[in-house]
Enzyme design. Structure first.
Site, PDB file in Angstrom:
ATOM      1  CB  CYS A 116      -1.044  -0.056   1.396  1.00  0.00           C
ATOM      2  SG  CYS A 116      -2.193  -1.436   1.162  1.00  0.00           S
ATOM      3  CG  HIS A 256      -3.084   3.595   2.197  1.00  0.00           C
ATOM      4  ND1 HIS A 256      -3.687   3.125   0.917  1.00  0.00           N
ATOM      5  CD2 HIS A 256      -3.290   2.193   3.038  1.00  0.00           C
ATOM      6  CE1 HIS A 256      -4.070   1.698   0.978  1.00  0.00           C
ATOM      7  NE2 HIS A 256      -3.533   1.124   2.303  1.00  0.00           N
ATOM      8  CG  ASN A 286      -6.849  -0.664   1.183  1.00  0.00           C
ATOM      9  OD1 ASN A 286      -6.091  -0.190  -0.060  1.00  0.00           O
ATOM     10  ND2 ASN A 286      -6.223  -1.336   2.226  1.00  0.00           N
TER      11      ASN A 286
HETATM   12  O1  UT7 Z   1      -3.793  -1.164   3.473  1.00  0.00           O
HETATM   13  C1  UT7 Z   1      -2.915  -2.180   4.186  1.00  0.00           C
HETATM   14  C2  UT7 Z   1      -2.711  -2.175   5.529  1.00  0.00           C
HETATM   15  N1  UT7 Z   1      -3.984  -2.655   6.152  1.00  0.00           N
HETATM   16  C3  UT7 Z   1      -4.481  -2.026   7.162  1.00  0.00           C
HETATM   17  O2  UT7 Z   1      -4.206  -1.135   7.518  1.00  0.00           O
HETATM   18  C4  UT7 Z   1      -5.613  -2.632   7.683  1.00  0.00           C
HETATM   19  C5  UT7 Z   1      -5.688  -2.826   9.259  1.00  0.00           C
HETATM   20  N2  UT7 Z   1      -6.705  -3.403   9.912  1.00  0.00           N
HETATM   21  C6  UT7 Z   1      -7.771  -3.205  10.048  1.00  0.00           C
HETATM   22  O3  UT7 Z   1      -8.440  -2.204   9.208  1.00  0.00           O
HETATM   23  C7  UT7 Z   1      -9.034  -3.745  10.908  1.00  0.00           C
HETATM   24  O4  UT7 Z   1      -8.071  -4.739  11.682  1.00  0.00           O
HETATM   25  C8  UT7 Z   1     -10.056  -4.745  10.354  1.00  0.00           C
HETATM   26  C9  UT7 Z   1     -10.756  -3.763   9.432  1.00  0.00           C
HETATM   27  C10 UT7 Z   1      -9.217  -5.637   9.268  1.00  0.00           C
HETATM   28  C11 UT7 Z   1     -10.721  -5.404  11.268  1.00  0.00           C
HETATM   29  O5  UT7 Z   1     -11.261  -4.642  12.486  1.00  0.00           O
HETATM   30  P1  UT7 Z   1     -11.022  -4.870  14.142  1.00  0.00           P
HETATM   31  O6  UT7 Z   1     -11.712  -3.996  14.597  1.00  0.00           O
HETATM   32  O7  UT7 Z   1      -9.715  -5.175  14.129  1.00  0.00           O
HETATM   33  O8  UT7 Z   1     -11.772  -6.254  14.189  1.00  0.00           O
HETATM   34  P2  UT7 Z   1     -11.246  -7.572  14.758  1.00  0.00           P
HETATM   35  O9  UT7 Z   1     -10.411  -8.370  13.597  1.00  0.00           O
HETATM   36  O10 UT7 Z   1     -10.450  -7.291  16.079  1.00  0.00           O
HETATM   37  O11 UT7 Z   1     -12.474  -8.361  14.915  1.00  0.00           O
HETATM   38  C12 UT7 Z   1     -13.525  -8.205  15.906  1.00  0.00           C
HETATM   39  C13 UT7 Z   1     -14.599  -9.060  15.789  1.00  0.00           C
HETATM   40  C14 UT7 Z   1     -14.315 -10.400  15.771  1.00  0.00           C
HETATM   41  O12 UT7 Z   1     -15.188 -11.145  16.366  1.00  0.00           O
HETATM   42  P3  UT7 Z   1     -15.143 -11.646  18.122  1.00  0.00           P
HETATM   43  O13 UT7 Z   1     -13.715 -12.569  17.960  1.00  0.00           O
HETATM   44  O14 UT7 Z   1     -14.534 -10.420  18.883  1.00  0.00           O
HETATM   45  O15 UT7 Z   1     -16.128 -12.453  18.335  1.00  0.00           O
HETATM   46  C15 UT7 Z   1     -14.398 -10.915  14.262  1.00  0.00           C
HETATM   47  O16 UT7 Z   1     -14.522 -12.242  13.943  1.00  0.00           O
HETATM   48  O17 UT7 Z   1     -15.331  -8.665  14.456  1.00  0.00           O
HETATM   49  C16 UT7 Z   1     -15.454 -10.182  13.906  1.00  0.00           C
HETATM   50  N3  UT7 Z   1     -15.335  -9.748  12.317  1.00  0.00           N
HETATM   51  C17 UT7 Z   1     -16.474  -9.258  11.803  1.00  0.00           C
HETATM   52  N4  UT7 Z   1     -17.685  -9.263  12.156  1.00  0.00           N
HETATM   53  C18 UT7 Z   1     -18.715  -8.940  11.258  1.00  0.00           C
HETATM   54  C19 UT7 Z   1     -14.212  -9.872  11.547  1.00  0.00           C
HETATM   55  N5  UT7 Z   1     -14.639  -9.436  10.398  1.00  0.00           N
HETATM   56  C20 UT7 Z   1     -15.951  -9.178  10.554  1.00  0.00           C
HETATM   57  C21 UT7 Z   1     -16.855  -8.816   9.250  1.00  0.00           C
HETATM   58  N6  UT7 Z   1     -18.262  -8.565   9.798  1.00  0.00           N
HETATM   59  N7  UT7 Z   1     -16.713  -8.466   8.108  1.00  0.00           N
END
Ligand code: UT7
Length: 332
Positions: A116, A256, A286
């Site tokens: 990215c 970004h 993204n």
């Molecule tokens: O561009 C390149 C660099 N990339 C980035 O900068 C991305 C960086 N990361 C992020 O933007 C975030 O970490 C994400 C958007 C990918 C995820 O958000 P998060 O707030 O970190 O969520 P998480 O992975 O900690 O998941 C929280 C909860 C989990 O459930 P439990 O374990 O709390 O029950 C996930 O299973 O949300 C769940 N979850 C979802 N729920 C509904 C994960 N994906 C989804 C989804 N819909 N699509």
């Protein structure tokens, strides 16, 4: 010392017509609009559905529009750099293919792969060739067909990415406008958190790699998020300090577009008001190397000659960086 800087003298973008909305994703994986919007800021993304088309087609559309807008003839272009994480092939480079499709018969070209952060890396690289006096017309294009490496059964990644491309023309400027400074970093120890497992020389494609879904984006979102927030904010604050820029001096922050919360954290750290932050993540998600030039393209009419603009990115590698430029023209 010469005051020859590398300035952006034109910008164009291209996104495919087909939209993939949060409502569409709700029917594909266990997710919901509210979760996606509050966790990422994304409402829809564009997808290149035509399976006969690739990243070079996205880049070619942007570059052709750039040539039309700037009036530069294809044969006048000295060089083209394509930032991409989804090249048409591992080789030859997508830059070679775009140059061919656009008739850049006198340009040499290559890809830069920095996930990215690729567009900022490429802009910093291209500006050196202009500043030294070696070349006068360089196109930098950021293009990605992310849909080609996304598992649409994985809710953690398929909600994030979209397809798109943006391209800028870089030319010399003797008024001190253009690229002023850049701070770039990489740390390969971060590779385990964001990568594509197979398809390279470590894990060449095989039936097993396909069955194991190893040709898709793998991301440990939480860890990447943590690094992205601190590194993108740190490097943006650092470039301001190094160039004696106070918050009020910054006309625009062009971050970004990975996650609205990462963008907000960077803007807060810089003390830059939301009204001066380019955000189109809600429309495109993204697009990896496309995000920053697509923002500049959409905001072109609001940019004024002399505006202080800070670009910032964080991505796989890890790679991150920021670039400070003075905008060189007022459109219209
Ligand atoms: O561009 C390149 C660099 N990339 C980035 O900068 C991305 C960086 N990361 C992020 O933007 C975030 O970490 C994400 C958007 C990918 C995820 O958000 P998060 O707030 O970190 O969520 P998480 O992975 O900690 O998941 C929280 C909860 C989990 O459930 P439990 O374990 O709390 O029950 C996930 O299973 O949300 C769940 N979850 C979802 N729920 C509904 C994960 N994906 C989804 C989804 N819909 N699509």
């Amino acid at each position: 010392m010469s005051n020859r800087k590398a300035a952006i003298t034109g910008i164009a973008g291209y996104v495919p017509e087909d939209k993939l909305t949060n409502a569409d994703l709700e029917k594909m994986v266990d997710t919901n609009d509210e979760w996606i919007r509050t966790r990422t800021g994304i409402e829809e993304r564009r997808i290149l559905k035509d399976q006969t088309k690739a990243t070079s087609d996205l880049g070619t559309a942007a570059v052709k529009e750039l040539l039309r807008k700037t009036g530069v003839k294809p044969e006048e272009v000295d060089m083209l750099i394509c930032a991409t994480a989804t090249p048409d092939h591992l080789f030859p480079s997508t830059a070679n293919i775009i140059s061919d499709k656009c008739g850049l018969v006198n340009a040499w070209s290559y890809d830069i792969m920095a996930a990215c952060s690729g567009f900022i890396y490429s802009l910093a690289t291209a500006s050196q060739f202009i500043e030294t006096g070696k070349y006068s017309k360089i196109i930098v294009v950021g293009a990605d067909k992310m849909s080609s490496i996304i598992d649409y059964e994985d809710r953690a990644t398929c909600i994030i990415f979209g397809d798109g491309a943006g391209a800028v023309m870089l030319e010399p400027n003797d008024e001190g406008l253009g690229v002023q400074d850049s701070i770039l970093h990489s740390d390969g120890s971060g590779r385990e958190f964001l990568h594509q497992k197979a398809g390279g020389s470590l894990n060449p494609a095989s039936i097993k790699t396909v069955e194991n879904k190893e040709h898709f984006v793998y991301q440990e979102g939480k860890t990447v998020f943590k690094f992205a927030v601190s590194k993108m904010a740190d490097v943006s604050a650092e470039i301001m300090e190094r160039n004696n820029l106070k918050s009020d001096d910054v006309s625009w922050l062009v971050p970004h577009q990975a996650n609205l919360r990462i963008i907000d954290a960077t803007a807060r750290r810089m003390g830059v008001d939301n009204s001066k932050v380019m955000i189109n993540i809600q429309k495109y998600g993204n697009t990896t190397n496309g995000t920053i030039p697509l923002c500049l393209w959409e905001w072109e009419d609001q940019l004024k000659k002399g505006d202080n603009i800070v670009l910032a990115a964080f991505g796989g590698g890890f790679t991150w960086g920021s670039l400070y430029l003075k905008w060189a023209y007022t459109a219209n």
